[in-house]
Design a protein around this motif. Structure first.
Motif, PDB file in Angstrom:
ATOM      1  N   ARG A 137      -7.342  -8.110   6.855  1.00 49.08           N
ATOM      2  CA  ARG A 137      -8.367  -9.157   6.800  1.00 49.08           C
ATOM      3  C   ARG A 137      -9.681  -8.532   6.319  1.00 49.08           C
ATOM      4  NH1 ARG A 137      -6.981 -11.866  12.602  1.00 49.08           N
ATOM      5  NH2 ARG A 137      -8.182 -13.686  11.954  1.00 49.08           N
ATOM      6  N   THR A 212      -4.210  -3.199  15.502  1.00 47.62           N
ATOM      7  CA  THR A 212      -5.101  -4.323  15.820  1.00 47.62           C
ATOM      8  C   THR A 212      -6.209  -3.912  16.789  1.00 47.62           C
ATOM      9  OG1 THR A 212      -3.800  -5.122  17.724  1.00 47.62           O
ATOM     10  CG2 THR A 212      -3.149  -5.890  15.532  1.00 47.62           C
ATOM     11  N   ASP A 216      -9.414  -5.700  12.520  1.00 50.46           N
ATOM     12  CA  ASP A 216      -9.200  -7.130  12.769  1.00 50.46           C
ATOM     13  C   ASP A 216      -7.885  -7.609  12.160  1.00 50.46           C
ATOM     14  OD1 ASP A 216      -9.822  -6.903  10.117  1.00 50.46           O
ATOM     15  OD2 ASP A 216     -11.322  -8.506  10.083  1.00 50.46           O
ATOM     16  N   ALA A 217      -6.993  -6.664  11.856  1.00 53.67           N
ATOM     17  CA  ALA A 217      -5.709  -7.022  11.244  1.00 53.67           C
ATOM     18  C   ALA A 217      -4.839  -7.814  12.204  1.00 53.67           C
ATOM     19  CB  ALA A 217      -4.973  -5.750  10.802  1.00 53.67           C
ATOM     20  N   LEU A 218      -3.876  -8.511  11.614  1.00 54.16           N
ATOM     21  CA  LEU A 218      -2.881  -9.255  12.379  1.00 54.16           C
ATOM     22  C   LEU A 218      -1.530  -8.591  12.143  1.00 54.16           C
ATOM     23  CD1 LEU A 218      -2.761 -12.030  14.043  1.00 54.16           C
ATOM     24  CD2 LEU A 218      -1.734 -12.960  11.990  1.00 54.16           C
ATOM     25  N   SER A 219      -0.783  -8.310  13.201  1.00 55.20           N
ATOM     26  CA  SER A 219       0.510  -7.637  13.082  1.00 55.20           C
ATOM     27  C   SER A 219       1.644  -8.598  13.385  1.00 55.20           C
ATOM     28  CB  SER A 219       0.595  -6.450  14.050  1.00 55.20           C
ATOM     29  OG  SER A 219      -0.359  -5.479  13.740  1.00 55.20           O
ATOM     30  N   ILE A 231       3.637 -11.395  17.579  1.00 57.20           N
ATOM     31  CA  ILE A 231       2.382 -11.325  16.843  1.00 57.20           C
ATOM     32  C   ILE A 231       1.392 -10.550  17.696  1.00 57.20           C
ATOM     33  CG2 ILE A 231       0.343 -12.660  16.176  1.00 57.20           C
ATOM     34  CD1 ILE A 231       2.269 -12.912  14.031  1.00 57.20           C
ATOM     35  N   GLU A 233      -2.767  -9.157  17.933  1.00 55.82           N
ATOM     36  CA  GLU A 233      -4.129  -9.292  17.432  1.00 55.82           C
ATOM     37  C   GLU A 233      -5.094  -8.861  18.516  1.00 55.82           C
ATOM     38  OE1 GLU A 233      -5.948 -13.122  17.120  1.00 55.82           O
ATOM     39  OE2 GLU A 233      -6.724 -12.703  15.124  1.00 55.82           O
ATOM     40  N   ASN A 234      -6.134  -8.114  18.110  1.00 52.71           N
ATOM     41  CA  ASN A 234      -7.149  -7.641  19.048  1.00 52.71           C
ATOM     42  C   ASN A 234      -6.543  -6.883  20.224  1.00 52.71           C
ATOM     43  OD1 ASN A 234      -9.223  -8.834  17.523  1.00 52.71           O
ATOM     44  ND2 ASN A 234      -8.965 -10.791  18.577  1.00 52.71           N
ATOM     45  N   LEU A 253      -3.775 -18.587   9.085  1.00 54.62           N
ATOM     46  CA  LEU A 253      -4.321 -17.346   8.552  1.00 54.62           C
ATOM     47  C   LEU A 253      -4.689 -17.490   7.081  1.00 54.62           C
ATOM     48  CD1 LEU A 253      -4.822 -14.249   8.982  1.00 54.62           C
ATOM     49  CD2 LEU A 253      -2.488 -13.919   8.168  1.00 54.62           C
ATOM     50  N   ASP A 260     -11.180 -16.972  17.013  1.00 62.81           N
ATOM     51  CA  ASP A 260     -10.796 -16.254  18.222  1.00 62.81           C
ATOM     52  C   ASP A 260     -10.390 -17.193  19.349  1.00 62.81           C
ATOM     53  OD1 ASP A 260     -13.380 -13.766  17.682  1.00 62.81           O
ATOM     54  OD2 ASP A 260     -11.321 -13.889  16.937  1.00 62.81           O
ATOM     55  N   PHE A 263      -6.807 -18.429  19.008  1.00 65.55           N
ATOM     56  CA  PHE A 263      -5.797 -17.405  19.274  1.00 65.55           C
ATOM     57  C   PHE A 263      -5.783 -16.962  20.728  1.00 65.55           C
ATOM     58  CE2 PHE A 263      -4.632 -17.307  15.021  1.00 65.55           C
ATOM     59  CZ  PHE A 263      -3.424 -16.640  14.970  1.00 65.55           C
TER      60      PHE A 263
END
Length: 280
Positions: A137, A212, A216-219, A231, A233-234, A253, A260, A263
């Motif tokens: 991101r 993450t 700020d990536a999403l896995s 998934i 995140e953070n 996405l 935030d 999610f």
């Protein structure tokens, strides 16, 4: 200001509609010819039009006469040489679905990238093939991409499936996706050292969470043990997602509507669902 106000007073609703229709027409013409021989021809025609106008302003009458005749007689040549492209364009206009898609609100349309990714993940999950996909991101992941093999290819389900097939050169590691491109494959990620991660989660999940925590990536993680989809995140992970939920997340996405709050609520709901599944 008076000139500007008078200019806007002269604009009628018909003029706005006229300009909008011309803009739409040019958009679809460019869309139809993109990637074909006609694209280069279109650029050539623009160059000739510009040169014709310049020769007129500079009073270069011989050059203007040549270019004007090229345009006049060249139109017939265009119809003959580019008959396949013209036919393709007319077929495009004739398809009801194409016109319908252009006029309907595209708010609920699933991006093609999401469809390709979801198809690949669904296949990998059914076959219980492990996978780790990272969505870049705002925080750049070039340092991580450099640990793997650069691809810079369009997203396709076939390519993603082939990458994660066991015993292939790129299967061991993570795939990094940025926008509509697969940036790199076989990348090594930092592992999370959090004590709150479930003990049964292996290196793949810890790597997906670890990246993450630092960006700020999403896995997106597919387990090779049971095919479950997760998934992260953070620094938080949500497990046991179904395909429909995954599609909704990736659609959010790619439409840049993810925030935030959404999610945080989503992770809370899906964590509860995951606990229920584990108890069962």
């Amino acid at each position: 200001m008076d000139f500007i106000l008078k200019f806007f007073e002269l604009i009628r609703f018909k003029d706005i509609v006229d300009v909008a229709l011309v803009a739409i027409m040019f958009y679809y013409v460019i869309k139809i010819i993109k990637g074909t021989r006609a694209e280069q021809l279109f650029k050539g025609i623009l160059v000739i039009l510009i040169l014709t106008k310049i020769s007129d302003l500079l009073r270069l009458y011989t050059i203007k006469w040549i270019f004007s005749n090229i345009m006049n007689f060249g139109f017939i040549a265009i119809l003959i040489v580019f008959q396949p492209e013209l036919r393709r364009g007319l077929e495009f206009l004739g398809r009801t679905s194409s016109i319908k898609n252009a006029l309907l609100n595209k708010e609920n349309k699933v991006p093609s990238q999401v469809t390709e990714i979801v198809d690949a993940v669904a296949s990998l999950s059914r076959q219980k093939i492990g996978a780790l996909i990272i969505f870049e991101r705002k925080t750049g992941l070039d340092d991580i991409a450099d640990t793997g093999t650069r691809l810079d290819s369009y997203i396709s389900s076939s390519l993603l499936i082939n990458i994660f097939i066991p015993n292939t050169p790129l299967h061991d590691g993570a795939v990094i996706i940025k926008g509509d491109r697969i940036k790199a494959a076989a990348c090594f990620l930092p592992l999370s050292d959090s004590n709150s991660i479930a003990k049964e989660l292996g290196t793949r999940h810890r790597a997906g969470i670890g990246v993450t925590e630092r960006s700020d990536a999403l896995s997106l993680i597919v387990s090779e043990e049971n095919g479950s989809i997760s998934i992260a995140e953070n620094g938080e992970i949500s497990r046991y997602l179904d395909i429909e939920t995954l599609e909704n997340i990736l659609t959010s996405l790619y439409s840049n509507s993810m925030d935030d709050t959404v999610f945080t609520k989503f992770f809370a709901r899906s964590k509860g669902k995951g606990e229920d599944i584990e108890n069962e």
